[in-house]
Scaffold this active site. Structure first.
Site, PDB file in Angstrom:
ATOM      1  N   ASN A   1      39.584  46.223  34.716  1.00 41.51           N
ATOM      2  CA  ASN A   1      38.754  44.957  35.209  1.00 41.51           C
ATOM      3  C   ASN A   1      38.953  45.147  36.716  1.00 41.51           C
ATOM      4  O   ASN A   1      40.237  45.615  37.350  1.00 41.51           O
ATOM      5  CB  ASN A   1      39.727  43.951  34.609  1.00 41.51           C
ATOM      6  CG  ASN A   1      38.970  42.587  35.178  1.00 41.51           C
ATOM      7  OD1 ASN A   1      37.781  42.317  34.884  1.00 41.51           O
ATOM      8  ND2 ASN A   1      39.757  41.540  35.779  1.00 41.51           N
TER       9      ASN A   1
ATOM     10  N   GLU B   1      35.001  37.264  35.533  1.00 40.54           N
ATOM     11  CA  GLU B   1      35.598  36.281  36.637  1.00 40.54           C
ATOM     12  C   GLU B   1      34.687  35.694  37.269  1.00 40.54           C
ATOM     13  O   GLU B   1      34.788  35.597  38.494  1.00 40.54           O
ATOM     14  CB  GLU B   1      36.603  36.869  37.354  1.00 40.54           C
ATOM     15  CG  GLU B   1      37.863  37.666  36.526  1.00 40.54           C
ATOM     16  CD  GLU B   1      38.995  37.927  37.130  1.00 40.54           C
ATOM     17  OE1 GLU B   1      39.206  37.618  38.419  1.00 40.54           O
ATOM     18  OE2 GLU B   1      39.942  38.904  36.768  1.00 40.54           O
TER      19      GLU B   1
ATOM     20  N   ASP C   1      32.291  33.502  39.685  1.00 37.83           N
ATOM     21  CA  ASP C   1      32.054  32.355  40.673  1.00 37.83           C
ATOM     22  C   ASP C   1      31.244  32.825  41.480  1.00 37.83           C
ATOM     23  O   ASP C   1      31.290  34.019  42.152  1.00 37.83           O
ATOM     24  CB  ASP C   1      33.478  31.876  40.906  1.00 37.83           C
ATOM     25  CG  ASP C   1      34.678  32.717  41.511  1.00 37.83           C
ATOM     26  OD1 ASP C   1      34.247  33.523  42.119  1.00 37.83           O
ATOM     27  OD2 ASP C   1      35.590  32.157  41.238  1.00 37.83           O
TER      28      ASP C   1
ATOM     29  N   GLU D   1      42.232  45.867  38.717  1.00 35.21           N
ATOM     30  CA  GLU D   1      42.228  46.217  40.017  1.00 35.21           C
ATOM     31  C   GLU D   1      42.688  47.497  40.384  1.00 35.21           C
ATOM     32  O   GLU D   1      43.584  47.397  41.425  1.00 35.21           O
ATOM     33  CB  GLU D   1      42.196  44.950  40.878  1.00 35.21           C
ATOM     34  CG  GLU D   1      41.561  43.686  40.714  1.00 35.21           C
ATOM     35  CD  GLU D   1      41.838  42.446  41.337  1.00 35.21           C
ATOM     36  OE1 GLU D   1      42.716  42.615  42.219  1.00 35.21           O
ATOM     37  OE2 GLU D   1      41.184  41.542  41.417  1.00 35.21           O
TER      38      GLU D   1
ATOM     39  N   HIS E   1      33.112  37.933  41.570  1.00 40.14           N
ATOM     40  CA  HIS E   1      33.780  36.817  42.552  1.00 40.14           C
ATOM     41  C   HIS E   1      32.699  37.020  43.592  1.00 40.14           C
ATOM     42  O   HIS E   1      32.639  37.764  44.621  1.00 40.14           O
ATOM     43  CB  HIS E   1      34.920  36.907  43.036  1.00 40.14           C
ATOM     44  CG  HIS E   1      36.187  36.709  41.906  1.00 40.14           C
ATOM     45  ND1 HIS E   1      36.110  35.673  41.452  1.00 40.14           N
ATOM     46  CD2 HIS E   1      36.920  37.609  41.323  1.00 40.14           C
ATOM     47  CE1 HIS E   1      37.394  35.478  40.560  1.00 40.14           C
ATOM     48  NE2 HIS E   1      37.565  36.798  40.542  1.00 40.14           N
TER      49      HIS E   1
HETATM   50  C1  XIL Z   1      43.800  34.170  40.474  1.00 43.66           C
HETATM   51  C2  XIL Z   1      44.407  32.919  39.860  1.00 43.66           C
HETATM   52  O1  XIL Z   1      43.041  32.202  39.538  1.00 43.66           O
HETATM   53  C3  XIL Z   1      44.807  32.202  40.850  1.00 43.66           C
HETATM   54  O2  XIL Z   1      45.252  30.807  40.400  1.00 43.66           O
HETATM   55  C4  XIL Z   1      46.274  32.719  41.466  1.00 43.66           C
HETATM   56  O3  XIL Z   1      46.995  32.223  42.154  1.00 43.66           O
HETATM   57  C5  XIL Z   1      45.969  34.283  42.013  1.00 43.66           C
HETATM   58  O4  XIL Z   1      45.029  34.923  41.041  1.00 43.66           O
HETATM   59  N1  XIL Z   1      41.253  38.526  40.254  1.00 43.66           N
HETATM   60  C6  XIL Z   1      41.948  38.635  39.038  1.00 43.66           C
HETATM   61  C7  XIL Z   1      42.528  37.194  38.966  1.00 43.66           C
HETATM   62  O5  XIL Z   1      41.852  39.546  38.388  1.00 43.66           O
HETATM   63  O6  XIL Z   1      43.826  37.397  38.046  1.00 43.66           O
HETATM   64  C8  XIL Z   1      42.743  36.262  39.965  1.00 43.66           C
HETATM   65  O7  XIL Z   1      43.228  34.985  39.478  1.00 43.66           O
HETATM   66  C9  XIL Z   1      41.566  36.197  40.807  1.00 43.66           C
HETATM   67  C10 XIL Z   1      41.323  37.677  41.316  1.00 43.66           C
END
Ligand code: XIL
Length: 359
Positions: A214, A278, A280, A173, A250
């Site tokens: 990422n 990631e 969802d 990020e 996400h």
């Molecule tokens: C999230 C985890 O899933 C949580 O358990 C934690 O509290 C915060 O981080 N982007 C990312 C991940 O790259 O590392 C994050 O993961 C979600 C957003």
């Protein structure tokens, strides 16, 4: 001892965004279930992808029913540690590396015959204050950053482990949504050159794992994805090692970007692989049958976008069950983002993934 370690580690896991602990809020939610009996990783590999995987986190390992599904390598061929490999968990104090939790995830993957995506080396969140508030000089911070990443990569590289570390999110990020660089300690002290510096150090530490940047909100065209594309081009033309771009994905039910596939293609055209890292797809609660049906279609369209792009190597969901999803803790009033429900029962979204892999 383990309990003390776990509570110590969770102390360090207090992130900058206000994430609360995930809670199972929708156990009474409707779920018409899935009809497919397919195994996602087997299906993904049958169409030439490297894996279909899931994120996971150490506190979940005590849930035997959860662990049994996670450990089925026909279903999940790859694991991403959701928290255990992050800076606050692995180097909570300068020079003090703690791999207990991280090794637990690695051992699980190894035992299951699953790949790992390393996550992550450099990120402005879940970063200990000794790094973010240390007032280091550029030379000191460069050393701290490269030492951290080199140590992590050397600890986990294929030479020393039997399982395969297929990829690693070296930089996580780096951009704001407006396409400017995140104003964190790395950028503020070192400028954008920190990205090339740490990628170069990562390649030296582990020549074989695929090095990724990422990011989220690359799934649609806009200033942020343009900024990332420009970064990729400039790193490539400078000869900096970079293998892939992770599309976090996400997403929101009913709002999957229609240009997702073109976005993946626009990055593979720059000479990098891509992965959905990631995934969802959340909804505003309460869950309804209509939202579940839309979520099924949305999962299908994301997975079929990756299927259609040969340089898209795999899809990882950000945990497979709503029981342990990070979404309710991070986005108030939202949830039910995963393909399995709170009771570890497959949702229509599962059929969407299968259809996306098959269509
Ligand atoms: C999230 C985890 O899933 C949580 O358990 C934690 O509290 C915060 O981080 N982007 C990312 C991940 O790259 O590392 C994050 O993961 C979600 C957003």
């Amino acid at each position: 001892m383990l309990t003390t370690l776990v509570s110590l580690v969770s102390l360090f896991l207090i992130p900058l965004r206000s994430y609360a602990a995930p809670s199972a809020t929708s156990s009474a939610a409707p779920n018409p279930g899935a009809t497919s009996t397919a195994s996602l990783n087997s299906l993904a590999q049958s169409i030439g992808k490297a894996y279909f995987g899931s994120a996971t986190d150490n506190p979940e390992f005590t849930d035997a029913a959860y662990l049994a599904i996670l450990s089925d390598n026909a279903m999940f061929g790859q694991i991403t540690p959701a928290n255990a490999w992050k800076w606050d968990a692995t180097e909570p104090e300068q020079g003090v590396f703690t791999f207990t939790q991280a090794d637990q995830v690695a051992a699980l993957a190894q035992g299951n015959g699953q790949l790992i995506r390393g996550h992550n080396c450099v990120w402005h969140q879940q970063l200990p204050t000794w790094v973010s508030s240390g007032n280091f000089t550029a030379a000191e911070l460069t050393d701290i950053m490269t030492t951290h990443c080199t140590t992590i990569l050397e600890h986990f590289k294929g030479d020393t482990c039997e399982w395969r570390l297929i990829a690693f999110d070296i930089v996580n990020e780096p951009f704001n949504d407006d396409g400017t660089f995140t104003s964190d300690v790395f950028f503020n002290t070192l400028g954008s050159s920190y990205i090339g510096t740490v990628l170069t150090a990562a390649r030296a530490a582990d020549p074989s794992t695929h090095l990724y940047i990422n990011e989220f909100n690359l799934e649609f065209a806009g200033v942020k994805s343009t900024a990332m594309a420009n970064l990729v081009s400039s790193l490539k033309s400078a000869g900096t090692p970079l293998d892939g771009i992770g599309f976090e994905s996400h997403l929101i039910v009913g709002q999957v970007p229609t240009d997702f596939q073109q976005q993946l293609e626009s990055f593979t055209a720059l000479g990098v692989e891509v992965a959905v890292t990631e995934l969802d797809i959340r909804m505003t609660l309460p869950v309804t049958d209509a939202l579940l049906a839309q979520q099924q279609a949305d999962y299908q369209s994301v997975v079929s976008a990756c299927k259609a792009v040969s340089g898209c190597v795999g899809v990882t969901i950000w945990d497979y069950t709503d029981k342990f999803s990070w979404i309710p803790g991070a986005f108030a009033g939202q949830g039910a983002a995963c393909p399995w429900d709170d009771n570890l029962v497959k949702k229509p979204a599962f059929d969407g993934i299968v259809a996306g892999l098959q269509s």
